[in-house]
Design an enzyme around this catalytic site. Sequence first.
Site, PDB file in Angstrom:
ATOM      1  N   ARG A 120      20.758 -25.919 -78.017  1.00 25.97           N
ATOM      2  CA  ARG A 120      21.093 -25.540 -76.983  1.00 25.97           C
ATOM      3  C   ARG A 120      22.537 -24.160 -77.700  1.00 25.97           C
ATOM      4  NH1 ARG A 120      25.094 -28.529 -75.370  1.00 25.97           N
ATOM      5  NH2 ARG A 120      24.515 -30.624 -75.916  1.00 25.97           N
TER       6      ARG A 120
ATOM      7  N   TYR B 260      14.602 -22.732 -75.734  1.00 27.34           N
ATOM      8  CA  TYR B 260      14.484 -23.937 -76.498  1.00 27.34           C
ATOM      9  C   TYR B 260      15.257 -24.802 -74.541  1.00 27.34           C
ATOM     10  CZ  TYR B 260      16.937 -28.126 -77.317  1.00 27.34           C
ATOM     11  OH  TYR B 260      17.064 -29.723 -77.403  1.00 27.34           O
ATOM     12  N   GLY B 261      14.226 -25.400 -74.613  1.00 21.91           N
ATOM     13  CA  GLY B 261      14.977 -26.945 -73.795  1.00 21.91           C
ATOM     14  C   GLY B 261      15.741 -26.152 -72.563  1.00 21.91           C
TER      15      GLY B 261
ATOM     16  N   LYS C 156      21.491 -29.479 -68.065  1.00 15.40           N
ATOM     17  CA  LYS C 156      22.715 -29.017 -68.303  1.00 15.40           C
ATOM     18  C   LYS C 156      23.074 -27.895 -67.466  1.00 15.40           C
ATOM     19  CE  LYS C 156      22.373 -32.351 -71.254  1.00 15.40           C
ATOM     20  NZ  LYS C 156      22.702 -33.327 -71.892  1.00 15.40           N
TER      21      LYS C 156
ATOM     22  N   HIS D   5      27.538 -36.670 -67.507  1.00 11.86           N
ATOM     23  CA  HIS D   5      26.784 -36.797 -67.948  1.00 11.86           C
ATOM     24  C   HIS D   5      26.575 -38.185 -68.634  1.00 11.86           C
ATOM     25  CE1 HIS D   5      25.811 -35.824 -72.903  1.00 11.86           C
ATOM     26  NE2 HIS D   5      24.739 -35.420 -72.087  1.00 11.86           N
TER      27      HIS D   5
ATOM     28  N   SER E 113      26.408 -36.636 -78.314  1.00 11.45           N
ATOM     29  CA  SER E 113      25.252 -36.990 -78.408  1.00 11.45           C
ATOM     30  C   SER E 113      25.001 -37.691 -79.695  1.00 11.45           C
ATOM     31  CB  SER E 113      24.765 -35.454 -78.748  1.00 11.45           C
ATOM     32  OG  SER E 113      25.655 -35.071 -80.048  1.00 11.45           O
TER      33      SER E 113
ATOM     34  N   CYS F  59      24.580 -40.562 -80.303  1.00 13.88           N
ATOM     35  CA  CYS F  59      25.563 -42.488 -79.763  1.00 13.88           C
ATOM     36  C   CYS F  59      24.254 -43.157 -78.922  1.00 13.88           C
ATOM     37  CB  CYS F  59      26.877 -42.487 -79.278  1.00 13.88           C
ATOM     38  SG  CYS F  59      28.241 -41.436 -79.846  1.00 13.88           S
TER      39      CYS F  59
ATOM     40  N   ASN G 256      18.764 -45.160 -76.097  1.00 16.19           N
ATOM     41  CA  ASN G 256      17.722 -46.070 -76.746  1.00 16.19           C
ATOM     42  C   ASN G 256      19.043 -47.367 -75.606  1.00 16.19           C
ATOM     43  OD1 ASN G 256      16.419 -45.086 -78.758  1.00 16.19           O
ATOM     44  ND2 ASN G 256      18.523 -45.396 -80.141  1.00 16.19           N
TER      45      ASN G 256
ATOM     46  N   ASP H  62      20.460 -39.603 -69.142  1.00  5.80           N
ATOM     47  CA  ASP H  62      21.289 -38.504 -69.326  1.00  5.80           C
ATOM     48  C   ASP H  62      22.124 -38.142 -68.198  1.00  5.80           C
ATOM     49  OD1 ASP H  62      21.905 -36.614 -71.172  1.00  5.80           O
ATOM     50  OD2 ASP H  62      21.141 -35.060 -70.830  1.00  5.80           O
TER      51      ASP H  62
ATOM     52  N   ASN I 186      16.281 -31.716 -83.730  1.00  4.88           N
ATOM     53  CA  ASN I 186      16.198 -31.109 -82.834  1.00  4.88           C
ATOM     54  C   ASN I 186      14.720 -31.642 -81.976  1.00  4.88           C
ATOM     55  OD1 ASN I 186      18.159 -31.682 -80.136  1.00  4.88           O
ATOM     56  ND2 ASN I 186      18.015 -29.328 -80.247  1.00  4.88           N
ATOM     57  N   SER I 187      13.692 -32.519 -82.338  1.00  5.56           N
ATOM     58  CA  SER I 187      12.261 -32.073 -81.746  1.00  5.56           C
ATOM     59  C   SER I 187      12.512 -32.558 -81.223  1.00  5.56           C
ATOM     60  CB  SER I 187      11.609 -31.922 -82.957  1.00  5.56           C
ATOM     61  OG  SER I 187      11.042 -33.136 -83.487  1.00  5.56           O
ATOM     62  N   ARG I 188      11.773 -33.347 -79.790  1.00  7.83           N
ATOM     63  CA  ARG I 188      11.441 -33.428 -78.034  1.00  7.83           C
ATOM     64  C   ARG I 188      10.597 -33.794 -78.154  1.00  7.83           C
ATOM     65  NH1 ARG I 188      17.179 -33.321 -75.839  1.00  7.83           N
ATOM     66  NH2 ARG I 188      18.431 -32.903 -77.850  1.00  7.83           N
TER      67      ARG I 188
ATOM     68  N   ARG J  90      31.408 -42.198 -81.399  1.00  7.37           N
ATOM     69  CA  ARG J  90      30.963 -43.044 -83.273  1.00  7.37           C
ATOM     70  C   ARG J  90      32.522 -43.096 -83.509  1.00  7.37           C
ATOM     71  NH1 ARG J  90      26.413 -42.322 -86.570  1.00  7.37           N
ATOM     72  NH2 ARG J  90      25.446 -42.191 -84.941  1.00  7.37           N
TER      73      ARG J  90
ATOM     74  N   ASP K  95      21.049 -56.326 -79.467  1.00  7.42           N
ATOM     75  CA  ASP K  95      22.184 -57.165 -78.964  1.00  7.42           C
ATOM     76  C   ASP K  95      23.523 -56.530 -78.716  1.00  7.42           C
ATOM     77  OD1 ASP K  95      22.042 -59.535 -80.979  1.00  7.42           O
ATOM     78  OD2 ASP K  95      21.784 -57.850 -82.886  1.00  7.42           O
ATOM     79  N   ASN K  96      23.436 -54.845 -78.494  1.00  8.53           N
ATOM     80  CA  ASN K  96      24.276 -54.660 -77.334  1.00  8.53           C
ATOM     81  C   ASN K  96      24.034 -55.287 -75.951  1.00  8.53           C
ATOM     82  OD1 ASN K  96      25.606 -52.952 -79.634  1.00  8.53           O
ATOM     83  ND2 ASN K  96      24.197 -51.109 -79.450  1.00  8.53           N
TER      84      ASN K  96
HETATM   85  C1  OXD Z   1      22.214 -33.030 -74.166  1.00  8.55           C
HETATM   86  C2  OXD Z   1      21.272 -33.585 -74.171  1.00  8.55           C
HETATM   87  O1  OXD Z   1      22.820 -32.463 -76.064  1.00  8.55           O
HETATM   88  O2  OXD Z   1      20.313 -34.250 -73.610  1.00  8.55           O
HETATM   89  O3  OXD Z   1      22.942 -33.861 -74.335  1.00  8.55           O
HETATM   90  O4  OXD Z   1      19.737 -32.991 -74.935  1.00  8.55           O
HETATM   91 MN    MN Z   2      22.889 -35.309 -72.938  1.00  6.33          MN
END
Ligand code: OXD
Ligand code: MN
Length: 584
Positions: A69, A197-198, A206, A226, A248, A250, A254, A275, A366-368, A399, A494-495
Site C-alpha cells: 500500500r 498490488y492488492g 481498505k 480495522h 500491522s 502484531c 494469528n 481484518d 509483504n508477499s500474500r 507492540r 497462550d494468548n
Molecule cells: C494491512 C493489511 O496493511 O491488512 O493492514 O494488509
Molecule cells: Mn489490515
Amino acid sequence: MTNNQAVLSWLEEMKKLCNPDNVVWIDGSEEQKKQLEDESVAEGELIRLNQEKLPGCFLHRTAENDVARVENRTFICTSKKEDAGPTNNWEDPKVMYAKLNALYKDSMVGRTMYVIPYMMGPYGSPFSKIGIELTDSRYVVLNMMIMTRVGKKVMEELGDSPDFVHCLHAKKDIDEENRYIVQFPEDNTIMSVNSGYGGNVLLGKKCFALRIASYMGWKEGWMAEHMLILGLENPQGEVKYIAAAFPSACGKTNLAMLIPPESLKGYKVWTVGDDIAWLRIGPDGRLWAINPEAGFFGVAPGTSSKTNPNALKTTLKNTIFTNVALDTSDNTVWWEGLDKPTPAHAIDWKGNEWTPDMGTKAAHPNSRFTAPASQCPCISSEFEAAGGVPISAIVFGGRRAKTAPLVYESFDWQHGVFVGATMASETTAAAAGAVGVVRRDPMAMIPFCGYNMANYFAHWLEMGKKIPNPPKIFHVNWFRLDDEGHFMWPGFGDNLRVLNWIIDRCEGKADAKKTAIGYLPNASDINVDGLDIDKATLEDLLSVDKAVWKEDVANQKEFFSQFGDDLPDGIKEELAALEARLSE
Ligand code: OXD
Ligand code: MN
C-alpha cells in the site's frame, strides 16, 4: 445484467473516459472464473501451480515498484480540507478529479474493462453494502471473487437503487510517480490508478470497507473498524465474541485463528474475520459485528504450521499467491518462515533464479495469499450470519517493549476510547528506519480513517452513549521485553489465557486490581496451568512503571496537538485524568 440506470449511465461515462476495447460483466459463475484463469495463465499474469498438491492455486508477481500500500499517494478528497483532518492527505475534489481524469483518459485502449458487482457483508444482511469495481486487471477480478461476494446475485440485491460505491481501477503503466489511491467519501467514489498490488486495487477492502465505510458509519451511526472478530468457546460450549484492533505486524491473523494450548482443554477459537469489522447496535442493545469480507488477504512470510496452522490449511486450494517464491522442484510455493525445507532452487518474487546461498529473500516480506474464508478449518458457524455476532469485548493492542502491561481493562467506555486513541507500536528491526520508535496509531486506523480523526474519536464517544449494553474495552501487549531484550510472554496459543481473563471480566467472574492506567489482573488471576512461567515474570508483565507512562503521556500530548481545538473533550478529560493518576 441490469437495467439500473444509475449503474448504466456511470458505466457509459467511464467507458468513454477509459476507452476499453471490450466490456465484460462478471457474473460470479465458475465457468467465467475458469475462463479468466485460463486467459491469465496464457497471458503470463498467473502461473498455474501443482494442481495435485495445490488444486485451484495460482502465483502472481507484481511489478518490483508495486509491492505494498502507498500511504503517501492515498488521498481523502472532501470538499473541505478540515473534514479529511491532519492525518490524511487531502486535495480539492475538483482538482483531483481533473488530475485523475487525465490519467484515466484512454487508459484501457487495447484492454478489456471488467465490471465487478460486489457485496461487502453477507447476502440479505442489514449491515451489507454494495460496490461496483471497473478494472482492466483479471488479477483484480479473480482476487475480488475470493475477497468479496461477486456477480449476478449482487445486482439483484441492488435492484434499481443508485446506492453503490463507484470504484474505478486502471493498471495504466504501474508508474509510481502517477500512482493514486483516492477516496471521495462525499461521492461514494474510489479511484485507483497505476498500481496492481492488492491493498491498492482490491477496492472493496481498505478503500471501501474501511475508508469509505468509516465515513458512512460516522454519518449513519455505525462503525467500520480495522478489527479481527473471533468467537471464544469455553468447555461448556458457550461462545463469546471479541473484536480486536492491532497495528500491522502484531499477529492479527494469528490471533483470529488461535489454537489453544494443550493444557487448556475444551477451549476453541472460531474465526469470524481477520481484518475488518462493521459494528452496529443490535435490537437487544448490544454491539453486533460482521466481517464484510469473504476471504483473507494474509501476509505469507512467517506463516507456518507452528505459527498459524489454520491459515496454512486455508491456502491449500483455490488460493492466489502474490510475490512468494516458486519452488521449481514441484511447482509449489515457498516463503521465509514456512516449515518446509528451504528449496535448493527457486524462482524468487522478482522472477529471478534463486538459491539459498544468495542471501536475498526468495519471497517479498509483504508477499500474500488470497484465500476463501470458507476454507478456514476454524471458520465460525456465524461467519455468514446476517445479524452478525454480539461483541462482549473490544481489545486494542500494540507492540510495546516496556510501557503497556500484558493486559488491562479500561474504567468505562470513555476511558476505553482514550485507550484506543492512544494506541501505539514500536518499530522493529524488521522494518526500515530506527528501532524502538513509537508510532501512534489510534485504533490501528491511521491509514484507514476516511475522515478527520478528531471527528472519529467524537463518533466513538457518541456511540458509547447510544449503546445500552456496550462491550468492555481492554488493551493487550504480547511483546513486552525483559532487560536482556527477550519476550517475557510466550504469545501465540497462550494468548488464550489473557482472552479468558478478558471474557471472565465481562461476565463478572474474575478479579482485578485498580491502577493508574486501568484494571489489571493480579498474577493469580491469569490461568498459567501447564505454562512454564515464574511468578516474578508474570508480576513484571502485570506491572505499571509510572515514570515510563509519564513519558508516554508526553508523546500522546504531542500526537493529539495536531488536532487542535477539534480534539473532543472526552479525550482531553481522560488525558488529564491519566496524568493526575500517574502523579498520585
Ligand atoms: C494491512 C493489511 O496493511 O491488512 O493492514 O494488509
Ligand atoms: Mn489490515
